[in-house]
Write a protein that holds these residues in place. Sequence first.
Motif, PDB file in Angstrom:
ATOM      1  N   ALA A  32       0.804  -1.230   0.000  1.00 50.42           N
ATOM      2  CA  ALA A  32       0.000   0.000   0.000  1.00 50.42           C
ATOM      3  C   ALA A  32       0.840   1.285   0.000  1.00 50.42           C
ATOM      4  CB  ALA A  32      -0.968  -0.012   1.177  1.00 50.42           C
ATOM      5  N   PRO A  33       1.825   1.442   0.901  1.00 50.35           N
ATOM      6  CA  PRO A  33       2.629   2.678   0.869  1.00 50.35           C
ATOM      7  C   PRO A  33       3.363   2.851  -0.461  1.00 50.35           C
ATOM      8  CG  PRO A  33       3.138   1.387   2.836  1.00 50.35           C
ATOM      9  CD  PRO A  33       2.262   0.541   1.982  1.00 50.35           C
ATOM     10  N   LEU A  34       3.827   1.731  -1.019  1.00 54.13           N
ATOM     11  CA  LEU A  34       4.549   1.800  -2.296  1.00 54.13           C
ATOM     12  C   LEU A  34       3.623   2.256  -3.412  1.00 54.13           C
ATOM     13  CD1 LEU A  34       6.634  -1.515  -2.170  1.00 54.13           C
ATOM     14  CD2 LEU A  34       7.400   0.802  -1.658  1.00 54.13           C
ATOM     15  N   ILE A  35       2.375   1.771  -3.391  1.00 53.88           N
ATOM     16  CA  ILE A  35       1.426   2.158  -4.442  1.00 53.88           C
ATOM     17  C   ILE A  35       1.212   3.667  -4.410  1.00 53.88           C
ATOM     18  CG2 ILE A  35      -0.950   1.955  -5.278  1.00 53.88           C
ATOM     19  CD1 ILE A  35      -0.984  -0.911  -4.234  1.00 53.88           C
ATOM     20  N   PHE A  36       0.873   4.191  -3.220  1.00 57.83           N
ATOM     21  CA  PHE A  36       0.635   5.638  -3.110  1.00 57.83           C
ATOM     22  C   PHE A  36       1.850   6.422  -3.616  1.00 57.83           C
ATOM     23  CE2 PHE A  36      -2.561   4.490   0.223  1.00 57.83           C
ATOM     24  CZ  PHE A  36      -3.635   5.168  -0.332  1.00 57.83           C
ATOM     25  N   TYR A 174      -6.866  -1.432   0.077  1.00 58.65           N
ATOM     26  CA  TYR A 174      -7.901  -1.342  -0.950  1.00 58.65           C
ATOM     27  C   TYR A 174      -8.044   0.074  -1.457  1.00 58.65           C
ATOM     28  CZ  TYR A 174      -8.756  -6.077   0.150  1.00 58.65           C
ATOM     29  OH  TYR A 174      -8.563  -7.412   0.319  1.00 58.65           O
ATOM     30  N   ILE A 175      -7.914   1.037  -0.540  1.00 53.01           N
ATOM     31  CA  ILE A 175      -7.974   2.431  -0.987  1.00 53.01           C
ATOM     32  C   ILE A 175      -6.848   2.697  -1.989  1.00 53.01           C
ATOM     33  CG2 ILE A 175      -7.786   4.832  -0.228  1.00 53.01           C
ATOM     34  CD1 ILE A 175      -9.014   3.897   2.452  1.00 53.01           C
ATOM     35  N   ALA A 176      -5.659   2.165  -1.699  1.00 53.40           N
ATOM     36  CA  ALA A 176      -4.514   2.374  -2.597  1.00 53.40           C
ATOM     37  C   ALA A 176      -4.822   1.849  -3.995  1.00 53.40           C
ATOM     38  CB  ALA A 176      -3.273   1.679  -2.031  1.00 53.40           C
ATOM     39  N   ILE A 177      -5.427   0.653  -4.060  1.00 53.59           N
ATOM     40  CA  ILE A 177      -5.722   0.062  -5.370  1.00 53.59           C
ATOM     41  C   ILE A 177      -6.772   0.898  -6.109  1.00 53.59           C
ATOM     42  CG2 ILE A 177      -6.717  -1.965  -6.499  1.00 53.59           C
ATOM     43  CD1 ILE A 177      -5.316  -3.627  -4.237  1.00 53.59           C
ATOM     44  N   LEU A 178      -7.782   1.368  -5.365  1.00 55.02           N
ATOM     45  CA  LEU A 178      -8.799   2.219  -5.988  1.00 55.02           C
ATOM     46  C   LEU A 178      -8.191   3.515  -6.505  1.00 55.02           C
ATOM     47  CD1 LEU A 178     -11.857   1.737  -3.588  1.00 55.02           C
ATOM     48  CD2 LEU A 178     -11.497   0.776  -5.874  1.00 55.02           C
ATOM     49  N   ILE A 179      -7.290   4.099  -5.710  1.00 50.81           N
ATOM     50  CA  ILE A 179      -6.649   5.350  -6.133  1.00 50.81           C
ATOM     51  C   ILE A 179      -5.830   5.118  -7.402  1.00 50.81           C
ATOM     52  CG2 ILE A 179      -4.909   7.082  -5.503  1.00 50.81           C
ATOM     53  CD1 ILE A 179      -6.942   7.660  -3.615  1.00 50.81           C
ATOM     54  N   ALA A 180      -5.193   3.958  -7.496  1.00 49.49           N
ATOM     55  CA  ALA A 180      -4.402   3.658  -8.695  1.00 49.49           C
ATOM     56  C   ALA A 180      -5.300   3.641  -9.928  1.00 49.49           C
ATOM     57  CB  ALA A 180      -3.687   2.315  -8.533  1.00 49.49           C
ATOM     58  N   ILE A 181      -6.486   3.040  -9.785  1.00 46.41           N
ATOM     59  CA  ILE A 181      -7.414   3.005 -10.918  1.00 46.41           C
ATOM     60  C   ILE A 181      -7.886   4.420 -11.249  1.00 46.41           C
ATOM     61  CG2 ILE A 181      -9.662   2.139 -11.693  1.00 46.41           C
ATOM     62  CD1 ILE A 181      -9.055  -0.329  -9.817  1.00 46.41           C
ATOM     63  N   LEU A 182      -8.145   5.197 -10.202  1.00 53.19           N
ATOM     64  CA  LEU A 182      -8.554   6.591 -10.388  1.00 53.19           C
ATOM     65  C   LEU A 182      -7.458   7.365 -11.131  1.00 53.19           C
ATOM     66  CD1 LEU A 182     -10.698   8.798  -9.623  1.00 53.19           C
ATOM     67  CD2 LEU A 182      -9.257   9.293  -7.653  1.00 53.19           C
TER      68      LEU A 182
END
Lengths: 334, 354
Positions: A32-36, A174-182
Amino acid sequence: MGTEPLFEKGEEIMSFFEILTIIIPSTLLTAAPLIFTSLGGMFSERSGIVNIGLEGLMAVGAFAAAVSTLGLEHSGLGDASPWIAILIAGAVGGLFSLIHAVVSISFRADQTVSGVALNFLAAGLTIFLVKLIFDGKGQTPYITHNIDKVDIPGLAKIPFLGPLFFQQVAYTSYIAILIAILCWFIVYKTPFGLRLRSVGEHPAAADTLGISVIKMRYIGVLLSGVLGGIGGAVYLVTITSNYNVTTIAGQGFLALAALVFGKWHPIGAMGASLFFGFAQALSITSQQIPYLDRLPSVFMLIAPYVLTLIVLTGFVGRAEAPKADGVPYIKGQR
Amino acid sequence: MSNLLKKVNWMTLLIPVISVILGLLCGAVIMLVIGYNPVLAYQSIVESIFLQPYYGGETIRAMIPLVLAGLAVAFSFRTGLFNIGVEGQLMVGWLASVACAISLGHLPKILLLPLSIVAGGAAGALWGFIPGFLKARFKVHEVISTIMMNYIALYTTAYLIKNFLYTEGERTPTIPSAASLASPFLANLTQGSRLHWGIIVAIIAVFAMWFLLWKTTKGYELRSVGFSPDASNYAGMSVARNIMLSLTISGIFAGLAGAMEGLGTYQYMTISSAFTGIGFNGIAVALLGLNTPIGVLLAGALFSGLQNGGLTMQANAGVPVELVNIIIALIIFFVGSSYAIKWALSRFSRKGKK
């Protein structure tokens, strides 16, 4: 050799499933931190500004999250504290990234130099402030309200999938994954995204079409600060729970690697982050896993970096940076 | 002499000086805002370095790896390459020198010491060559590849120590005295500091960089590739080979910096979960030193002085030593923003003429 008892067929499948229930939630947590943060880097580099300072932005975010969670807890906000702290950390990260923006966009400094200095400043400034706030101690106290791993109501009960993906996970993943799609939608499906990319590929052409190169690049760097700050904050409230010199040891550079490994694409960066999270999770849990415990954990630790180097050599599809990445834009210069 | 002076562009020389002054001023403002006494703080730094032999010795001791790291960064900058990998090259150099010293411990000092130093340099060279090769052959940007190489070095050295050279205290055994650079004479002279003979290696390296780049044909080629790869290619120089050579030599300097820590300061290597910071400081030193050997020496002296004097600043004026890192970061920002400083200077001088 050969004296070890082999697993029964059924037992092996069972234990393999158990292994997955350990590794997948652990992967989601570390990713998650890496995704953000890698998404943050994506905005900056897509606008044409190299951001080596992700490490520093994460450090500032983690520091801000630690201090503000402690403060909010103290004023009785309870479980909401870490969530508000993440937002505060995003704002602080954004502010901090403005230094990089001013120095590398307006003052036309070498962007790598500015990024290196940003990391320096973050490391010095955060520990300096920690010492000021907490009476000379080199680290913050532990926060008591972190974002815990929970079973997601409803979804956790799904047979097979539930234990794999929805038990013992943090919402932040899950928020991180949603933000990636956004982010993918923003960068590839909106006029803003098109402008951002055009400024990073061919600033002069974008300029002639009336797009403000300077403004777009400022926005790109600012978004990298916000997301980098959030990345650092998520790392703190889900994993470490206190801030000291070694809290963000290399996570920012790992996010940078994820960005490159993901070929500067939002979904790619997310996939790379998940993969690096998987490698980290495996390096921690491999000692409990049959067969893998014989492989030195160092292979898992260096895997993300070695793989990124291999991707860059072009053996597995060439990774190309945005064309004008790292080049200051000077009006009228060809 | 007057000819020599004419060649110097005063504006270029002015930038680092102004940057240092601005950095120190910003540090003073931060201290004032928080309520510390900046005069007392800076005074205690200067006094400790120049009047207390121990801190003086430690400052020169810290200069040794810092100058070598600075030379490593500056050397690659001259060929237009940004070597962020000094941290990793330093760690492999450190481990190689310590490993060589321990495994060949039976050799006499006259062989073992030079051999261990060379081992450090060679390991650094290898760690520099890989990004050089990737850049020359596959056009992989050296900034990214050297960062990746840093982390590979960090985890690999820790693994190697743990499995092959491990002793109590999460470190390698101490090296035999036949490989040591430590000097009781220098230590006594400076009231027990860890100052060692590595200072001679550092000075030779400063001279070597100057000689290599400005007095040899190969050095001319390296600088030429840095100025303009296309023109150099047109003139018949191999850009690819010069890129590999530049990062390899840069890696040698970095590896030597590690060897100085292994054979001089510590006499062993610990398992570390984080970098030493010397490599990143080397970037600051190279930038402030304008990528010249003498400049690197001076900038190295300034930064190691600030860092070691910073310890007494914490004791005497109560200012956390991290302030020094903030000041160094600001100095890099100012040097990096030379465009803005030049612009401001030209603005002021124009107003002055009116």
